[in-house]
Design a protein around this motif. Structure first.
Motif, PDB file in Angstrom:
ATOM      1  N   ALA A 113       0.776  -1.188   0.027  1.00 55.74           N
ATOM      2  CA  ALA A 113      -0.092  -0.034   0.007  1.00 55.74           C
ATOM      3  C   ALA A 113       0.926   1.081  -0.115  1.00 55.74           C
ATOM      4  CB  ALA A 113      -0.926   0.037   1.348  1.00 55.74           C
ATOM      5  N   GLU A 114       2.073   1.279   0.865  1.00 58.04           N
ATOM      6  CA  GLU A 114       2.937   2.496   0.860  1.00 58.04           C
ATOM      7  C   GLU A 114       3.615   2.563  -0.382  1.00 58.04           C
ATOM      8  OE1 GLU A 114       2.542   4.471   3.192  1.00 58.04           O
ATOM      9  OE2 GLU A 114       3.954   5.520   2.334  1.00 58.04           O
ATOM     10  N   PHE A 115       3.832   1.634  -1.073  1.00 59.77           N
ATOM     11  CA  PHE A 115       4.498   1.539  -2.465  1.00 59.77           C
ATOM     12  C   PHE A 115       3.711   2.298  -3.337  1.00 59.77           C
ATOM     13  CE2 PHE A 115       5.300  -1.137  -6.331  1.00 59.77           C
ATOM     14  CZ  PHE A 115       6.637  -0.794  -6.571  1.00 59.77           C
ATOM     15  N   ASN A 116       2.597   1.859  -3.313  1.00 62.10           N
ATOM     16  CA  ASN A 116       1.616   2.097  -4.283  1.00 62.10           C
ATOM     17  C   ASN A 116       1.235   3.610  -4.183  1.00 62.10           C
ATOM     18  OD1 ASN A 116      -0.450   2.220  -6.188  1.00 62.10           O
ATOM     19  ND2 ASN A 116      -1.899   1.203  -4.985  1.00 62.10           N
ATOM     20  N   ARG A 117       1.070   4.033  -2.707  1.00 63.11           N
ATOM     21  CA  ARG A 117       0.824   5.699  -2.563  1.00 63.11           C
ATOM     22  C   ARG A 117       2.028   6.263  -2.772  1.00 63.11           C
ATOM     23  NH1 ARG A 117      -1.364   3.809   2.395  1.00 63.11           N
ATOM     24  NH2 ARG A 117      -3.662   3.533   2.182  1.00 63.11           N
ATOM     25  N   ASN A 118       3.249   5.595  -2.921  1.00 67.44           N
ATOM     26  CA  ASN A 118       4.586   6.573  -2.898  1.00 67.44           C
ATOM     27  C   ASN A 118       4.671   6.903  -4.588  1.00 67.44           C
ATOM     28  OD1 ASN A 118       7.358   7.247  -2.101  1.00 67.44           O
ATOM     29  ND2 ASN A 118       7.774   5.864  -3.952  1.00 67.44           N
ATOM     30  N   ILE A 119       4.078   6.378  -5.408  1.00 65.70           N
ATOM     31  CA  ILE A 119       4.127   6.782  -6.695  1.00 65.70           C
ATOM     32  C   ILE A 119       3.433   8.226  -6.884  1.00 65.70           C
ATOM     33  CG2 ILE A 119       1.717   6.197  -7.779  1.00 65.70           C
ATOM     34  CD1 ILE A 119       3.021   4.703 -10.151  1.00 65.70           C
ATOM     35  N   LEU A 120       2.446   8.590  -5.986  1.00 60.95           N
ATOM     36  CA  LEU A 120       1.922  10.044  -6.032  1.00 60.95           C
ATOM     37  C   LEU A 120       3.134  11.087  -5.372  1.00 60.95           C
ATOM     38  CD1 LEU A 120      -1.784   9.660  -5.008  1.00 60.95           C
ATOM     39  CD2 LEU A 120      -0.760   9.659  -7.292  1.00 60.95           C
ATOM     40  N   ARG A 121       3.978  10.516  -4.391  1.00 60.56           N
ATOM     41  CA  ARG A 121       4.817  11.509  -4.107  1.00 60.56           C
ATOM     42  C   ARG A 121       5.960  11.688  -5.070  1.00 60.56           C
ATOM     43  NH1 ARG A 121       4.287  10.916   1.686  1.00 60.56           N
ATOM     44  NH2 ARG A 121       3.441   9.185   2.056  1.00 60.56           N
ATOM     45  N   ALA A 127       0.069  18.219  -6.531  1.00 57.45           N
ATOM     46  CA  ALA A 127      -0.441  18.613  -5.105  1.00 57.45           C
ATOM     47  C   ALA A 127      -1.209  17.283  -4.669  1.00 57.45           C
ATOM     48  CB  ALA A 127      -0.947  19.843  -5.091  1.00 57.45           C
ATOM     49  N   PHE A 128      -0.897  16.129  -5.239  1.00 59.84           N
ATOM     50  CA  PHE A 128      -1.833  14.804  -4.849  1.00 59.84           C
ATOM     51  C   PHE A 128      -1.445  14.760  -3.251  1.00 59.84           C
ATOM     52  CE2 PHE A 128      -1.271  13.947  -9.464  1.00 59.84           C
ATOM     53  CZ  PHE A 128      -2.730  13.446  -9.731  1.00 59.84           C
ATOM     54  N   ASP A 129      -2.384  14.418  -2.435  1.00 61.72           N
ATOM     55  CA  ASP A 129      -2.093  14.057  -0.965  1.00 61.72           C
ATOM     56  C   ASP A 129      -2.270  12.439  -1.110  1.00 61.72           C
ATOM     57  OD1 ASP A 129      -2.265  13.106   1.524  1.00 61.72           O
ATOM     58  OD2 ASP A 129      -4.073  14.360   1.985  1.00 61.72           O
ATOM     59  N   LEU A 140       2.296  19.798 -14.799  1.00 62.23           N
ATOM     60  CA  LEU A 140       1.311  19.188 -16.291  1.00 62.23           C
ATOM     61  C   LEU A 140       0.585  20.093 -16.586  1.00 62.23           C
ATOM     62  CD1 LEU A 140       0.979  15.749 -14.162  1.00 62.23           C
ATOM     63  CD2 LEU A 140       3.044  16.333 -15.684  1.00 62.23           C
ATOM     64  N   GLY A 141      -0.028  21.094 -15.779  1.00 59.78           N
ATOM     65  CA  GLY A 141      -0.807  21.945 -16.198  1.00 59.78           C
ATOM     66  C   GLY A 141      -2.137  21.869 -15.736  1.00 59.78           C
ATOM     67  N   GLY A 142      -2.830  22.965 -15.370  1.00 64.12           N
ATOM     68  CA  GLY A 142      -4.356  22.476 -14.897  1.00 64.12           C
ATOM     69  C   GLY A 142      -4.509  21.880 -13.524  1.00 64.12           C
ATOM     70  N   ARG A 143      -5.870  21.492 -13.447  1.00 66.13           N
ATOM     71  CA  ARG A 143      -6.007  20.883 -11.959  1.00 66.13           C
ATOM     72  C   ARG A 143      -7.137  19.634 -12.829  1.00 66.13           C
ATOM     73  NH1 ARG A 143      -5.595  24.460  -8.268  1.00 66.13           N
ATOM     74  NH2 ARG A 143      -6.813  23.755  -6.750  1.00 66.13           N
ATOM     75  N   ILE A 144      -7.071  18.732 -12.009  1.00 67.53           N
ATOM     76  CA  ILE A 144      -8.287  17.553 -12.362  1.00 67.53           C
ATOM     77  C   ILE A 144      -9.071  17.502 -10.858  1.00 67.53           C
ATOM     78  CG2 ILE A 144      -7.044  16.347 -13.921  1.00 67.53           C
ATOM     79  CD1 ILE A 144      -6.147  14.263 -11.735  1.00 67.53           C
ATOM     80  N   ARG A 191     -12.549  10.770  -1.019  1.00 64.85           N
ATOM     81  CA  ARG A 191     -13.646  11.633  -1.060  1.00 64.85           C
ATOM     82  C   ARG A 191     -13.142  12.629  -2.405  1.00 64.85           C
ATOM     83  NH1 ARG A 191      -9.334  13.285   2.086  1.00 64.85           N
ATOM     84  NH2 ARG A 191      -8.621  15.613   1.335  1.00 64.85           N
ATOM     85  N   ALA A 192     -14.267  13.267  -2.836  1.00 66.67           N
ATOM     86  CA  ALA A 192     -13.904  14.094  -3.986  1.00 66.67           C
ATOM     87  C   ALA A 192     -12.971  15.071  -3.756  1.00 66.67           C
ATOM     88  CB  ALA A 192     -15.291  14.935  -4.303  1.00 66.67           C
ATOM     89  N   LEU A 193     -11.956  15.266  -5.066  1.00 72.00           N
ATOM     90  CA  LEU A 193     -10.828  16.020  -4.726  1.00 72.00           C
ATOM     91  C   LEU A 193     -10.627  16.858  -6.025  1.00 72.00           C
ATOM     92  CD1 LEU A 193      -8.449  12.804  -3.758  1.00 72.00           C
ATOM     93  CD2 LEU A 193      -9.054  14.575  -2.123  1.00 72.00           C
ATOM     94  N   GLU A 194     -10.205  17.862  -5.716  1.00 72.07           N
ATOM     95  CA  GLU A 194      -9.368  18.566  -6.770  1.00 72.07           C
ATOM     96  C   GLU A 194      -7.835  18.733  -6.847  1.00 72.07           C
ATOM     97  OE1 GLU A 194     -11.515  22.325  -8.671  1.00 72.07           O
ATOM     98  OE2 GLU A 194      -9.696  23.170  -7.835  1.00 72.07           O
ATOM     99  N   VAL A 195      -7.129  18.451  -7.734  1.00 66.54           N
ATOM    100  CA  VAL A 195      -5.723  18.270  -7.674  1.00 66.54           C
ATOM    101  C   VAL A 195      -4.880  19.507  -8.785  1.00 66.54           C
ATOM    102  CG1 VAL A 195      -3.798  16.689  -7.750  1.00 66.54           C
ATOM    103  CG2 VAL A 195      -6.095  15.761  -6.908  1.00 66.54           C
ATOM    104  N   ASP A 196      -3.985  20.179  -8.038  1.00 65.49           N
ATOM    105  CA  ASP A 196      -3.363  20.978  -8.828  1.00 65.49           C
ATOM    106  C   ASP A 196      -2.245  20.339  -9.596  1.00 65.49           C
ATOM    107  OD1 ASP A 196      -1.623  22.723 -10.052  1.00 65.49           O
ATOM    108  OD2 ASP A 196      -1.641  24.131  -8.187  1.00 65.49           O
ATOM    109  N   LEU A 197      -2.295  20.130 -10.800  1.00 64.07           N
ATOM    110  CA  LEU A 197      -1.286  19.316 -11.567  1.00 64.07           C
ATOM    111  C   LEU A 197       0.011  20.006 -11.734  1.00 64.07           C
ATOM    112  CD1 LEU A 197      -3.366  17.396 -14.110  1.00 64.07           C
ATOM    113  CD2 LEU A 197      -2.682  16.495 -11.820  1.00 64.07           C
ATOM    114  N   GLY A 198       0.368  21.266 -11.054  1.00 67.84           N
ATOM    115  CA  GLY A 198       1.686  21.628 -11.197  1.00 67.84           C
ATOM    116  C   GLY A 198       2.272  21.811 -12.615  1.00 67.84           C
TER     117      GLY A 198
END
Ligand code: SAH
Ligand code: AVI
Length: 340
Positions: free
Chosen positions: A230-238, A247-249, A283-287, A274-281
């Motif tokens: 699980a930590e390995f998986n989440r680390n991809i977002l770091r 800005a993925f949490d 990469l441009g824009g937000r999702i 939960r519903a999230l809005e993420v700044d893509l830095g």
């Protein structure tokens, strides 16, 4: 020890993760991530797991009681190392070149077999992770200092520059760990074909693949009780955040890794709590991610023997030997480059 850094930019910074070290590689990584995150379903390609922390977490995974593939492949390699090396040229083998070598801890069995048979092949380790290459260097310097080692820091999905082939006997390419299962057929075949392009007729490829086995056993390997996967998986977002200044949490996502029986594969997902809005830095824009929307980070396929042999054949290798672990969970196929 020689080091080829195809991904080193002119900044003088040490190369850590291949995707970010030259201007071209950096632009390609941004484009790849942007495109993958806009897909339906959203994805992050699994090569982004392997920053320094991700490579260290993968090494931890290989030691988990539930993660059977590494242990199983290691035992098979140790049992069959001499037969494999003998079939690949014995003492005459001039080189072993490994794609996605990781810490290369299992490869030592093959190198030792070659030494026992009177050979002294050069070892070329290709990996996207500088951390993994450093571990290879440490391990081989300790275990087998007489083996000459070259490191290539590169993304093997891109054009690869390998050191010139040594004179003498055949070369053996290695693609171990079941990493071939992290690609769909088309990409897997393309990758093996590209590798064949670096080899000459008569050279060989040893391909390690996870085989279809009990779904519960496969499921447990990607859902360990210590939570390392699980930590390995989440680390991809770091890592994505570090590369793209996004800005993925990671803690806002659940690890979800079902074994999909009809597709013979684990699918690793990160599911928004939960519903999230993420700044893509960069990469441009937000999702906008809906509550419970998933980002797919990996597929890890299980094959039958025939599927593995067909992959080899489709990529221009004639299958010559098949080695299988006692419980039938892991297979090694040895194929020889055909004349075109
Ligand atoms: N072969 C080792 C490691 C498997 S983990 C083993 O069997 O234990 C997958 C390895 O491939 C990691 O070290 C990772 O950094 C590397 N890798 C993944 N994608 C890659 C790519 N596109 N180019 C080069 N290396 C890659
Ligand atoms: C590198 N690869 C073969 C591993 C696998 O099992 O597919 C990566 C991994 N993902 C989760 N655990 C391990």
């Amino acid at each position: 020890m020689r080091r080829l850094e195809q991904l080193q930019g002119g900044s003088g910074r040490p190369a850590r993760t291949a995707a970010l070290v030259s201007i071209d590689a950096e632009a390609a990584a941004m484009a790849e991530l942007r495109e993958a995150l806009q897909r339906a379903p959203r994805e992050v390609p699994c090569k982004y797991f392997y920053d320094d922390r991700g490579s260290a977490l993968f090494e931890q995974i290989t030691r988990l009681p539930e993660y059977y593939p590494t242990r199983t492949e290691r035992a098979l390699l140790e049992a069959e190392a001499e037969a494999i090396v003998q079939a690949a040229g014995g003492a005459g083998l001039s080189e072993m070149v490994e794609l996605g070598s990781g810490a290369a801890s299992k490869t030592v069995a093959l190198l030792e077999a070659a030494l026992r048979l009177g050979g002294r092949p050069r070892y070329v380790a290709v990996d996207i992770s500088a951390h993994a290459l450093a571990r290879t260097r440490e391990l081989l310097a300790q275990a087998r200092p007489e083996i000459p080692v070259d490191e290539v820091l590169a993304d093997y999905t891109q054009e690869l520059r390998l050191p010139p082939a040594p004179d003498g006997g055949p070369r053996l390419a290695l693609f171990l760990g079941g990493t071939i299962g992290n690609d769909e057929d088309a990409d897997a075949t393309r990758l093996l074909e590209r590798m064949r392009g670096h080899l000459a007729p008569g050279d060989l490829l040893l391909l390690g693949a996870n085989l279809v086995t009990e779904p519960a056993v496969i499921h447990a390997a990607y859902n360990d009780s210590a939570g390392v996967t699980a930590e390995f998986n989440r680390n991809i977002l770091r890592n994505v955040n570090a590369l793209a200044r996004s800005a993925f949490d990671p803690d806002a996502f659940d690890h979800y890794a079902p074994y999909v029986i009809e597709r013979q594969r684990i699918e690793m997902w990160l599911v928004a709590r939960r519903a999230l809005e993420v700044d893509l830095g960069r990469l441009g824009g937000r999702i906008q991610l809906a509550s419970r929307e998933g980002i797919r980070t990996e597929i890890s396929r299980r094959f039958t023997r025939d599927q593995v042999l067909r992959l080899l054949d489709d990529a221009g290798f004639s299958p010559e030997h098949w080695f299988e672990s006692p419980e039938g969970r892991f297979g090694l196929a040895l194929g020889r480059v055909r004349e075109l």
